[in-house]
Write a protein that holds these residues in place. Structure first.
Motif, PDB file in Angstrom:
ATOM      1  N   GLU A 226     -35.716  25.018 -14.263  1.00 48.52           N
ATOM      2  CA  GLU A 226     -34.240  25.577 -14.079  1.00 48.52           C
ATOM      3  C   GLU A 226     -33.983  25.558 -12.589  1.00 48.52           C
ATOM      4  OE1 GLU A 226     -36.808  29.243 -15.048  1.00 48.52           O
ATOM      5  OE2 GLU A 226     -36.817  27.295 -15.615  1.00 48.52           O
ATOM      6  N   VAL A 227     -34.952  25.613 -11.701  1.00 51.99           N
ATOM      7  CA  VAL A 227     -34.302  25.707 -10.241  1.00 51.99           C
ATOM      8  C   VAL A 227     -33.926  24.125  -9.883  1.00 51.99           C
ATOM      9  CG1 VAL A 227     -35.280  25.735  -7.764  1.00 51.99           C
ATOM     10  CG2 VAL A 227     -35.819  27.675  -9.618  1.00 51.99           C
ATOM     11  N   VAL A 228     -34.758  23.212 -10.140  1.00 45.63           N
ATOM     12  CA  VAL A 228     -34.388  21.886  -9.783  1.00 45.63           C
ATOM     13  C   VAL A 228     -33.288  21.187 -10.564  1.00 45.63           C
ATOM     14  CG1 VAL A 228     -36.738  21.373  -8.715  1.00 45.63           C
ATOM     15  CG2 VAL A 228     -36.292  20.685 -11.196  1.00 45.63           C
ATOM     16  N   ILE A 229     -33.128  21.844 -11.736  1.00 42.76           N
ATOM     17  CA  ILE A 229     -31.901  21.456 -12.528  1.00 42.76           C
ATOM     18  C   ILE A 229     -30.662  22.010 -11.859  1.00 42.76           C
ATOM     19  CG2 ILE A 229     -30.658  21.803 -14.862  1.00 42.76           C
ATOM     20  CD1 ILE A 229     -33.399  21.472 -16.116  1.00 42.76           C
ATOM     21  N   GLY A 230     -30.808  23.332 -11.427  1.00 39.65           N
ATOM     22  CA  GLY A 230     -29.659  23.893 -10.727  1.00 39.65           C
ATOM     23  C   GLY A 230     -29.122  23.194  -9.454  1.00 39.65           C
ATOM     24  N   TRP A 231     -30.345  22.766  -8.753  1.00 37.93           N
ATOM     25  CA  TRP A 231     -30.070  21.788  -7.667  1.00 37.93           C
ATOM     26  C   TRP A 231     -29.378  20.632  -7.871  1.00 37.93           C
ATOM     27  CZ3 TRP A 231     -35.312  22.270  -4.707  1.00 37.93           C
ATOM     28  CH2 TRP A 231     -35.558  23.514  -3.945  1.00 37.93           C
ATOM     29  N   ARG A 232     -29.778  19.973  -8.987  1.00 41.91           N
ATOM     30  CA  ARG A 232     -29.111  18.470  -9.154  1.00 41.91           C
ATOM     31  C   ARG A 232     -27.892  18.869  -9.714  1.00 41.91           C
ATOM     32  NH1 ARG A 232     -28.884  13.445  -7.929  1.00 41.91           N
ATOM     33  NH2 ARG A 232     -28.384  12.266  -9.726  1.00 41.91           N
ATOM     34  N   ARG A 233     -27.501  19.970 -10.521  1.00 44.76           N
ATOM     35  CA  ARG A 233     -26.275  20.250 -10.867  1.00 44.76           C
ATOM     36  C   ARG A 233     -25.261  20.456  -9.675  1.00 44.76           C
ATOM     37  NH1 ARG A 233     -27.444  23.964 -14.048  1.00 44.76           N
ATOM     38  NH2 ARG A 233     -27.150  25.899 -12.671  1.00 44.76           N
ATOM     39  N   ALA A 234     -25.879  21.113  -8.763  1.00 45.59           N
ATOM     40  CA  ALA A 234     -24.865  21.455  -7.632  1.00 45.59           C
ATOM     41  C   ALA A 234     -24.760  20.230  -6.794  1.00 45.59           C
ATOM     42  CB  ALA A 234     -25.851  22.452  -6.579  1.00 45.59           C
ATOM     43  N   TYR A 235     -25.746  19.304  -6.831  1.00 46.15           N
ATOM     44  CA  TYR A 235     -25.551  18.007  -5.947  1.00 46.15           C
ATOM     45  C   TYR A 235     -24.746  17.187  -6.804  1.00 46.15           C
ATOM     46  CZ  TYR A 235     -26.743  13.302  -4.494  1.00 46.15           C
ATOM     47  OH  TYR A 235     -26.873  11.865  -3.976  1.00 46.15           O
ATOM     48  N   LEU A 236     -24.734  17.184  -8.140  1.00 41.96           N
ATOM     49  CA  LEU A 236     -23.439  16.364  -8.531  1.00 41.96           C
ATOM     50  C   LEU A 236     -22.208  16.492  -8.523  1.00 41.96           C
ATOM     51  CD1 LEU A 236     -25.330  15.804 -12.143  1.00 41.96           C
ATOM     52  CD2 LEU A 236     -24.837  14.010 -10.440  1.00 41.96           C
ATOM     53  N   LYS A 237     -21.998  17.977  -8.417  1.00 37.57           N
ATOM     54  CA  LYS A 237     -20.668  18.539  -8.284  1.00 37.57           C
ATOM     55  C   LYS A 237     -20.263  18.451  -6.845  1.00 37.57           C
ATOM     56  CE  LYS A 237     -21.062  22.038 -11.803  1.00 37.57           C
ATOM     57  NZ  LYS A 237     -21.047  23.419 -12.075  1.00 37.57           N
ATOM     58  N   GLU A 238     -21.063  18.356  -5.956  1.00 36.60           N
ATOM     59  CA  GLU A 238     -20.835  18.224  -4.397  1.00 36.60           C
ATOM     60  C   GLU A 238     -20.599  16.902  -3.785  1.00 36.60           C
ATOM     61  OE1 GLU A 238     -22.765  19.638  -0.067  1.00 36.60           O
ATOM     62  OE2 GLU A 238     -23.475  20.838  -1.840  1.00 36.60           O
ATOM     63  N   VAL A 239     -21.758  16.050  -4.185  1.00 34.33           N
ATOM     64  CA  VAL A 239     -21.792  14.676  -3.724  1.00 34.33           C
ATOM     65  C   VAL A 239     -21.237  13.550  -4.493  1.00 34.33           C
ATOM     66  CG1 VAL A 239     -23.354  13.228  -2.721  1.00 34.33           C
ATOM     67  CG2 VAL A 239     -23.709  15.422  -2.708  1.00 34.33           C
ATOM     68  N   MET A 240     -21.458  13.885  -5.887  1.00 34.37           N
ATOM     69  CA  MET A 240     -20.923  12.561  -6.838  1.00 34.37           C
ATOM     70  C   MET A 240     -20.212  13.367  -7.955  1.00 34.37           C
ATOM     71  SD  MET A 240     -24.694  10.552  -7.294  1.00 34.37           S
ATOM     72  CE  MET A 240     -23.960   9.062  -8.228  1.00 34.37           C
ATOM     73  N   PRO A 241     -19.268  13.965  -7.741  1.00 37.22           N
ATOM     74  CA  PRO A 241     -18.384  14.458  -8.684  1.00 37.22           C
ATOM     75  C   PRO A 241     -17.557  13.491  -9.552  1.00 37.22           C
ATOM     76  CG  PRO A 241     -17.179  14.459  -6.853  1.00 37.22           C
ATOM     77  CD  PRO A 241     -18.380  14.187  -6.464  1.00 37.22           C
ATOM     78  N   MET A 242     -17.936  13.482 -11.052  1.00 39.84           N
ATOM     79  CA  MET A 242     -17.325  12.562 -12.106  1.00 39.84           C
ATOM     80  C   MET A 242     -16.440  13.434 -12.873  1.00 39.84           C
ATOM     81  SD  MET A 242     -17.771   9.315 -11.756  1.00 39.84           S
ATOM     82  CE  MET A 242     -17.813   8.520 -13.346  1.00 39.84           C
ATOM     83  N   PRO A 243     -15.058  12.959 -12.992  1.00 36.82           N
ATOM     84  CA  PRO A 243     -14.190  13.769 -13.809  1.00 36.82           C
ATOM     85  C   PRO A 243     -14.456  13.437 -15.408  1.00 36.82           C
ATOM     86  CG  PRO A 243     -12.791  12.455 -12.380  1.00 36.82           C
ATOM     87  CD  PRO A 243     -14.408  11.936 -12.229  1.00 36.82           C
ATOM     88  N   GLY A 244     -14.586  14.740 -16.064  1.00 38.98           N
ATOM     89  CA  GLY A 244     -15.100  14.659 -17.491  1.00 38.98           C
ATOM     90  C   GLY A 244     -16.492  14.809 -17.663  1.00 38.98           C
ATOM     91  N   GLU A 245     -17.474  14.711 -16.668  1.00 42.01           N
ATOM     92  CA  GLU A 245     -18.574  14.557 -16.901  1.00 42.01           C
ATOM     93  C   GLU A 245     -19.565  15.843 -17.071  1.00 42.01           C
ATOM     94  OE1 GLU A 245     -21.827  12.021 -14.651  1.00 42.01           O
ATOM     95  OE2 GLU A 245     -21.787  13.967 -13.521  1.00 42.01           O
ATOM     96  N   ASP A 246     -20.314  16.194 -18.159  1.00 43.07           N
ATOM     97  CA  ASP A 246     -20.995  17.312 -18.275  1.00 43.07           C
ATOM     98  C   ASP A 246     -22.236  17.105 -17.436  1.00 43.07           C
ATOM     99  OD1 ASP A 246     -22.651  19.309 -19.356  1.00 43.07           O
ATOM    100  OD2 ASP A 246     -22.312  19.019 -21.465  1.00 43.07           O
ATOM    101  N   THR A 247     -21.837  18.120 -16.289  1.00 41.89           N
ATOM    102  CA  THR A 247     -22.977  18.204 -15.145  1.00 41.89           C
ATOM    103  C   THR A 247     -24.100  18.927 -15.646  1.00 41.89           C
ATOM    104  OG1 THR A 247     -21.909  20.035 -14.322  1.00 41.89           O
ATOM    105  CG2 THR A 247     -21.167  18.014 -13.193  1.00 41.89           C
ATOM    106  N   GLU A 248     -24.232  19.874 -16.542  1.00 39.57           N
ATOM    107  CA  GLU A 248     -25.311  20.596 -16.929  1.00 39.57           C
ATOM    108  C   GLU A 248     -26.014  19.797 -17.894  1.00 39.57           C
ATOM    109  OE1 GLU A 248     -27.827  23.445 -17.324  1.00 39.57           O
ATOM    110  OE2 GLU A 248     -25.811  23.972 -16.566  1.00 39.57           O
ATOM    111  N   MET A 249     -25.515  18.860 -18.816  1.00 38.17           N
ATOM    112  CA  MET A 249     -26.420  17.940 -19.395  1.00 38.17           C
ATOM    113  C   MET A 249     -27.058  16.823 -18.442  1.00 38.17           C
ATOM    114  SD  MET A 249     -25.133  15.664 -23.057  1.00 38.17           S
ATOM    115  CE  MET A 249     -24.973  17.280 -23.861  1.00 38.17           C
ATOM    116  N   LYS A 250     -26.000  16.372 -17.510  1.00 41.90           N
ATOM    117  CA  LYS A 250     -26.360  15.303 -16.557  1.00 41.90           C
ATOM    118  C   LYS A 250     -27.661  15.530 -15.804  1.00 41.90           C
ATOM    119  CE  LYS A 250     -25.682  11.073 -14.778  1.00 41.90           C
ATOM    120  NZ  LYS A 250     -26.560  11.101 -13.721  1.00 41.90           N
ATOM    121  N   ALA A 251     -27.507  16.857 -15.236  1.00 39.18           N
ATOM    122  CA  ALA A 251     -28.392  17.221 -14.386  1.00 39.18           C
ATOM    123  C   ALA A 251     -29.802  17.387 -15.084  1.00 39.18           C
ATOM    124  CB  ALA A 251     -28.117  18.597 -13.838  1.00 39.18           C
TER     125      ALA A 251
END
Length: 290
Positions: free
Chosen positions: A156-181
């Motif tokens: 859950e820690v590294v998934i949280g980091w990846r989710r935060a990375y996706l939102k900060e560095v690679m934001p994709m409109p409409g993407e489910d960041t939780e599932m992607k992370a």
């Protein structure tokens, strides 16, 4: 654009498996901007059946390759076309649904214009491109730090980091960041491409390779939680992971930096800027018309 594919001037043709050695040699000669197509080729092949399986359209002059246009089954396009045959590339892609274009900044801009893709993508970034011969890697002071596989950290820690990375560095409109992370971390664990940095027994940063070849690695997904930044942790994580790769025989490293702070961190361990790299990914695939 009037190009007759049956005329003597037409040179961009669909590659076969027999062309693979020449394609690999050509892309390896341009490895800094060819890591994704090379990695996809070696992992998923040319026969299809996977979203990242590749097809190649090649341009030849006097029996030698001059240009290679890589297209994955999911519609990602990777131009490695130094001579700029953009009219021919447009004919190749006519009617295709293009999900994105990645590669050398100048080539992506030229191909994008030729294809008439004037709208911005869901992700549209031109970033500084850096390279490093691992023999010249500068290791910072890593006293008190250890680098471990992601399996050692709480999922859950590294998934949280990846989710935060996706939102900060690679934001994709409409993407489910939780599932992607969660999917990304599962893939990283399976491929053993990423590491967590530990300090005093606690995970403090993550680093990884988003494309891996026996001779070269491409850094991607580096993340430090905001409260732990400005301490050189990401720099140490990257350097330690590269030292591990060097020990395994890798000779070269490539990355594209997302911020001035990242540029400074990478330059401090020996990376030198050699160009630009564009990441263009559309929220909805774009169909190429005449």
């Amino acid at each position: 654009m009037d190009i007759d594919p049956f005329s003597d001037g037409w040179r961009m043709i669909l590659a076969t498996e027999a062309d693979r050695p020449a394609i690999e040699a050509f892309l390896t000669a341009h490895v800094a901007t060819s890591m994704f197509p090379l990695s996809n080729l070696r992992r998923y092949g040319m026969a299809g059946g996977h979203p990242r399986a590749v097809r190649f359209w090649c341009r030849w002059e006097a029996g030698a390759l001059t240009d290679v246009l890589t297209v994955t089954e999911e519609g990602m396009v990777f131009p490695q076309c130094p001579t700029g045959p953009w009219g021919e590339a447009k004919v190749v892609l006519m009617g295709s649904a293009v999900k994105g274009i990645l590669g050398d900044g100048g080539q992506v801009a030229a191909l994008r214009q030729a294809l008439g893709l004037v709208d911005t993508g869901g992700l549209d970034e031109e970033e500084p491109l850096y390279e490093l011969a691992l023999a010249d890697l500068h290791l910072p002071d890593t006293n008190g730090l250890t680098l471990r596989p992601l399996t050692d950290a709480l999922r859950e820690v590294v998934i949280g980091w990846r989710r935060a990375y996706l939102k900060e560095v690679m934001p994709m409109p409409g993407e489910d960041t939780e599932m992607k992370a969660a999917s990304d971390i599962a893939n990283y664990v399976d491929a053993d491409t990423h590491r967590a940095l530990y300090q005093d027994g606690a995970p403090v940063a993550m680093t990884g390779f988003n494309a891996v070849l026996p001779e070269a690695v491409q850094i991607g997904g580096v993340y430090t939680p905001p409260k732990l930044r400005s301490r050189g942790l990401a720099r140490c994580a990257v350097a330690m992971h590269l030292a591990e790769a060097r020990q395994a025989g890798v000779k070269h490293a490539i990355l594209f930096a997302a911020s001035p702070q990242a540029c400074k961190a990478y330059e401090a361990i020996g990376f030198e800027r050699t160009g630009t790299y564009t990441i263009l990914v559309y929220e909805e695939p774009q169909v190429i018309h005449g």
